[in-house]
Design a protein around this motif. Structure first.
Motif, PDB file in Angstrom:
ATOM      1  N   GLY A  57      38.539  32.751  43.213  1.00 34.98           N
ATOM      2  CA  GLY A  57      38.156  34.144  43.442  1.00 34.98           C
ATOM      3  C   GLY A  57      38.862  34.729  44.654  1.00 34.98           C
ATOM      4  N   LEU A  58      38.258  35.747  45.228  1.00 35.39           N
ATOM      5  CA  LEU A  58      38.854  36.446  46.374  1.00 35.39           C
ATOM      6  C   LEU A  58      38.469  35.770  47.681  1.00 35.39           C
ATOM      7  CD1 LEU A  58      38.169  40.091  45.189  1.00 35.39           C
ATOM      8  CD2 LEU A  58      40.441  39.110  45.572  1.00 35.39           C
ATOM      9  N   THR A  59      39.343  35.913  48.677  1.00 30.59           N
ATOM     10  CA  THR A  59      39.034  35.385  49.996  1.00 30.59           C
ATOM     11  C   THR A  59      37.973  36.252  50.671  1.00 30.59           C
ATOM     12  OG1 THR A  59      40.872  36.652  50.938  1.00 30.59           O
ATOM     13  CG2 THR A  59      41.320  34.371  50.313  1.00 30.59           C
ATOM     14  N   GLU A  60      37.352  35.693  51.688  1.00 27.92           N
ATOM     15  CA  GLU A  60      36.248  36.363  52.378  1.00 27.92           C
ATOM     16  C   GLU A  60      36.659  37.704  52.968  1.00 27.92           C
ATOM     17  OE1 GLU A  60      32.374  36.866  53.336  1.00 27.92           O
ATOM     18  OE2 GLU A  60      33.250  35.232  52.143  1.00 27.92           O
ATOM     19  N   LYS A  61      37.903  37.812  53.385  1.00 23.07           N
ATOM     20  CA  LYS A  61      38.382  39.069  53.997  1.00 23.07           C
ATOM     21  C   LYS A  61      38.219  40.247  53.035  1.00 23.07           C
ATOM     22  CE  LYS A  61      40.573  41.025  57.538  1.00 23.07           C
ATOM     23  NZ  LYS A  61      40.206  40.881  58.954  1.00 23.07           N
ATOM     24  N   TRP A  62      38.508  40.022  51.772  1.00 19.67           N
ATOM     25  CA  TRP A  62      38.338  41.092  50.785  1.00 19.67           C
ATOM     26  C   TRP A  62      36.872  41.449  50.625  1.00 19.67           C
ATOM     27  CZ3 TRP A  62      41.677  44.451  49.201  1.00 19.67           C
ATOM     28  CH2 TRP A  62      43.037  44.130  49.175  1.00 19.67           C
ATOM     29  N   LEU A  63      36.037  40.439  50.544  1.00 16.29           N
ATOM     30  CA  LEU A  63      34.613  40.690  50.329  1.00 16.29           C
ATOM     31  C   LEU A  63      33.990  41.415  51.518  1.00 16.29           C
ATOM     32  CD1 LEU A  63      33.649  37.268  48.694  1.00 16.29           C
ATOM     33  CD2 LEU A  63      34.412  39.392  47.587  1.00 16.29           C
ATOM     34  N   GLN A  64      34.506  41.156  52.713  1.00 15.83           N
ATOM     35  CA  GLN A  64      34.009  41.844  53.909  1.00 15.83           C
ATOM     36  C   GLN A  64      34.402  43.317  53.921  1.00 15.83           C
ATOM     37  OE1 GLN A  64      35.750  39.516  57.034  1.00 15.83           O
ATOM     38  NE2 GLN A  64      34.235  37.865  56.904  1.00 15.83           N
ATOM     39  N   ASN A  65      35.510  43.636  53.278  1.00 19.84           N
ATOM     40  CA  ASN A  65      36.020  45.013  53.291  1.00 19.84           C
ATOM     41  C   ASN A  65      35.802  45.747  51.968  1.00 19.84           C
ATOM     42  OD1 ASN A  65      37.723  45.620  55.943  1.00 19.84           O
ATOM     43  ND2 ASN A  65      38.010  43.450  55.428  1.00 19.84           N
ATOM     44  N   SER A  66      35.062  45.140  51.064  1.00 14.87           N
ATOM     45  CA  SER A  66      34.819  45.744  49.760  1.00 14.87           C
ATOM     46  C   SER A  66      33.850  46.917  49.884  1.00 14.87           C
ATOM     47  CB  SER A  66      34.244  44.685  48.819  1.00 14.87           C
ATOM     48  OG  SER A  66      33.912  45.254  47.573  1.00 14.87           O
ATOM     49  N   THR A  78      44.219  60.781  43.949  1.00 14.20           N
ATOM     50  CA  THR A  78      43.240  59.899  43.296  1.00 14.20           C
ATOM     51  C   THR A  78      43.938  58.757  42.544  1.00 14.20           C
ATOM     52  OG1 THR A  78      43.196  61.334  41.343  1.00 14.20           O
ATOM     53  CG2 THR A  78      41.522  61.723  43.063  1.00 14.20           C
ATOM     54  N   PRO A  79      44.760  57.997  43.232  1.00 12.49           N
ATOM     55  CA  PRO A  79      45.477  56.927  42.536  1.00 12.49           C
ATOM     56  C   PRO A  79      44.540  55.827  42.042  1.00 12.49           C
ATOM     57  CG  PRO A  79      45.732  56.681  44.903  1.00 12.49           C
ATOM     58  CD  PRO A  79      45.073  58.006  44.677  1.00 12.49           C
ATOM     59  N   LEU A  80      44.976  55.179  40.983  1.00 10.44           N
ATOM     60  CA  LEU A  80      44.313  53.975  40.489  1.00 10.44           C
ATOM     61  C   LEU A  80      45.265  52.815  40.748  1.00 10.44           C
ATOM     62  CD1 LEU A  80      41.977  52.577  38.983  1.00 10.44           C
ATOM     63  CD2 LEU A  80      43.213  53.050  36.839  1.00 10.44           C
ATOM     64  N   VAL A  81      44.778  51.849  41.526  1.00  8.74           N
ATOM     65  CA  VAL A  81      45.637  50.760  42.003  1.00  8.74           C
ATOM     66  C   VAL A  81      45.056  49.427  41.546  1.00  8.74           C
ATOM     67  CG1 VAL A  81      46.582  49.628  44.057  1.00  8.74           C
ATOM     68  CG2 VAL A  81      46.312  52.124  44.016  1.00  8.74           C
ATOM     69  N   LEU A  82      45.931  48.538  41.105  1.00  9.44           N
ATOM     70  CA  LEU A  82      45.542  47.166  40.801  1.00  9.44           C
ATOM     71  C   LEU A  82      46.023  46.272  41.924  1.00  9.44           C
ATOM     72  CD1 LEU A  82      44.505  44.888  38.918  1.00  9.44           C
ATOM     73  CD2 LEU A  82      46.796  44.879  37.870  1.00  9.44           C
ATOM     74  N   VAL A  83      45.117  45.445  42.466  1.00  8.39           N
ATOM     75  CA  VAL A  83      45.480  44.495  43.511  1.00  8.39           C
ATOM     76  C   VAL A  83      45.234  43.085  42.993  1.00  8.39           C
ATOM     77  CG1 VAL A  83      45.070  43.715  45.874  1.00  8.39           C
ATOM     78  CG2 VAL A  83      44.843  46.153  45.310  1.00  8.39           C
ATOM     79  N   ALA A  84      46.195  42.212  43.180  1.00  4.72           N
ATOM     80  CA  ALA A  84      46.041  40.802  42.806  1.00  4.72           C
ATOM     81  C   ALA A  84      46.304  39.956  44.037  1.00  4.72           C
ATOM     82  CB  ALA A  84      47.007  40.432  41.686  1.00  4.72           C
ATOM     83  N   GLU A  85      45.329  39.105  44.378  1.00  6.06           N
ATOM     84  CA  GLU A  85      45.500  38.250  45.552  1.00  6.06           C
ATOM     85  C   GLU A  85      45.862  36.828  45.148  1.00  6.06           C
ATOM     86  OE1 GLU A  85      43.196  37.238  49.690  1.00  6.06           O
ATOM     87  OE2 GLU A  85      42.070  36.952  47.854  1.00  6.06           O
ATOM     88  N   ALA A  86      46.974  36.350  45.718  1.00 12.38           N
ATOM     89  CA  ALA A  86      47.383  34.943  45.621  1.00 12.38           C
ATOM     90  C   ALA A  86      47.454  34.420  44.189  1.00 12.38           C
ATOM     91  CB  ALA A  86      46.430  34.074  46.445  1.00 12.38           C
ATOM     92  N   THR A  87      47.849  35.277  43.263  1.00  5.49           N
ATOM     93  CA  THR A  87      48.011  34.825  41.881  1.00  5.49           C
ATOM     94  C   THR A  87      49.188  33.862  41.808  1.00  5.49           C
ATOM     95  OG1 THR A  87      47.204  36.966  41.118  1.00  5.49           O
ATOM     96  CG2 THR A  87      48.289  35.574  39.496  1.00  5.49           C
ATOM     97  N   GLU A  88      48.952  32.682  41.278  1.00  2.92           N
ATOM     98  CA  GLU A  88      49.984  31.641  41.304  1.00  2.92           C
ATOM     99  C   GLU A  88      50.808  31.570  40.025  1.00  2.92           C
ATOM    100  OE1 GLU A  88      48.458  27.855  42.347  1.00  2.92           O
ATOM    101  OE2 GLU A  88      47.559  28.526  44.228  1.00  2.92           O
ATOM    102  N   LYS A  89      50.161  31.648  38.886  1.00  2.00           N
ATOM    103  CA  LYS A  89      50.860  31.407  37.625  1.00  2.00           C
ATOM    104  C   LYS A  89      51.725  32.604  37.237  1.00  2.00           C
ATOM    105  CE  LYS A  89      47.127  28.467  35.885  1.00  2.00           C
ATOM    106  NZ  LYS A  89      46.064  28.325  34.859  1.00  2.00           N
ATOM    107  N   PRO A  90      53.031  32.378  37.029  1.00  2.00           N
ATOM    108  CA  PRO A  90      53.902  33.484  36.601  1.00  2.00           C
ATOM    109  C   PRO A  90      53.392  34.184  35.355  1.00  2.00           C
ATOM    110  CG  PRO A  90      55.220  31.591  37.227  1.00  2.00           C
ATOM    111  CD  PRO A  90      53.790  31.126  37.225  1.00  2.00           C
ATOM    112  N   GLY A  91      52.781  33.415  34.425  1.00  2.00           N
ATOM    113  CA  GLY A  91      52.263  34.031  33.210  1.00  2.00           C
ATOM    114  C   GLY A  91      51.155  35.022  33.490  1.00  2.00           C
ATOM    115  N   ASN A  92      50.304  34.715  34.459  1.00  2.00           N
ATOM    116  CA  ASN A  92      49.226  35.644  34.823  1.00  2.00           C
ATOM    117  C   ASN A  92      49.777  36.889  35.497  1.00  2.00           C
ATOM    118  OD1 ASN A  92      47.097  34.191  33.770  1.00  2.00           O
ATOM    119  ND2 ASN A  92      46.569  33.193  35.694  1.00  2.00           N
TER     120      ASN A  92
END
Length: 266
Positions: A223-232, A117-131
């Motif tokens: 926000g997220l790309t369409e591919k993520w929303l299709q597989n959500s 039961t892992p808890l995973v954080l996914v970040a897509e295309a985050t650009e800013k190093p600070g974020n």
């Protein structure tokens, strides 16, 4: 162990360090990156990173000792002058010590979960190093099982990411891949995909995150790309009560992650 001494900014190693700090291509080519500061080096070693070369300036180290960082006889130890350290340091308050560490392989095949039961954080295309750094700090604070970065726009070993993560780059299990690869990885491991999105969304407090879950964050701008929303499996939203419709990505991630942890009894 007697250390070499460098007092000239024209030394080839000094030039190499500057290239490693400034150019991701050089870091990838050498398989090495620069870590500054006692805490960061300690966290990197604790996280299984191999220290290849240790550089120190005794005038800036105070009462600290290099022996604490040289756990094997394989490391090269080099003393540098104050002027040389000032040239190669990314910031002024790094206690006069830095290391060249060997990079890790962050392919998804190396991700290992301790339970089902892992808890995973996914970040897509985050650009800013600070974020990215802030997301890694949040992930460490909540002890998530993995951070997966889809379509990365920044080199993980950028000095700005290391600095903004306050060493949490080294305390998290990190995987990197394309959006398609990460979606396939999550589905293969039967991890439900919860996408932070404004459309077709459910209030995050109404969702059950106790099963294997991935909380997926997009960029603040698009926000997220369409591919993520299709597989959500379920889009989720944090209701806004003011005039704006979103928050900083790391703040949003923290709210979602700690709700999941609350549900899990932590």
């Amino acid at each position: 162990m007697e250390a070499k001494f460098i007092s000239s900014a024209q030394n080839p190693l000094v030039k190499k360090i500057l290239q490693l700090k400034e150019k991701s291509r050089e870091r990838r080519k050498a398989g090495v990156f620069v870590v500054e500061g006692q805490r960061e080096i300690e966290l990197a070693q604790k996280g299984g990173y191999v220290l290849q070369t240790l550089l120190y300036c005794p005038e800036l180290m105070g009462s600290s000792s290099v022996e604490a960082f040289t756990k094997t006889s394989d490391q090269e130890i080099i003393q540098v002058s104050e002027s040389v350290y000032g040239k190669i340091a990314h910031r002024g308050t790094t206690e006069g010590i830095m290391g060249l560490m060997r990079s890790k392989d962050h392919t998804l095949a190396n991700i290992v979960f301790k339970d089902e039961t892992p808890l995973v954080l996914v970040a897509e295309a985050t650009e800013k190093p600070g974020n990215i750094g802030a997301l890694l700090r949040t992930a460490d604070a909540a002890a998530v099982d993995a951070v997966l970065i889809a379509n990365p726009k920044s080199d993980l070993y950028s000095p700005n990411i290391i600095r903004s993560s306050v060493g949490c780059l080294f305390t998290n299990q990190i995987g990197v891949g394309t959006t398609d690869e990460i979606i396939d990885f999550l589905q293969t491991n039967q991890i439900k995909i919860y996408c932070a999105a404004l459309t077709a969304s459910k209030n995050y407090v109404e969702c059950d995150f106790k099963a294997a879950s991935a909380l997926v964050m997009g960029t603040e701008a698009t926000g997220l790309t369409e591919k993520w929303l299709q597989n959500s499996d379920q889009n989720i939203i944090i209701p806004m009560q003011g005039e704006i419709d979103s928050m900083n990505v790391s703040v949003s991630a923290a709210i979602l992650i700690f709700e999941a942890k609350r549900q899990r009894g932590f």
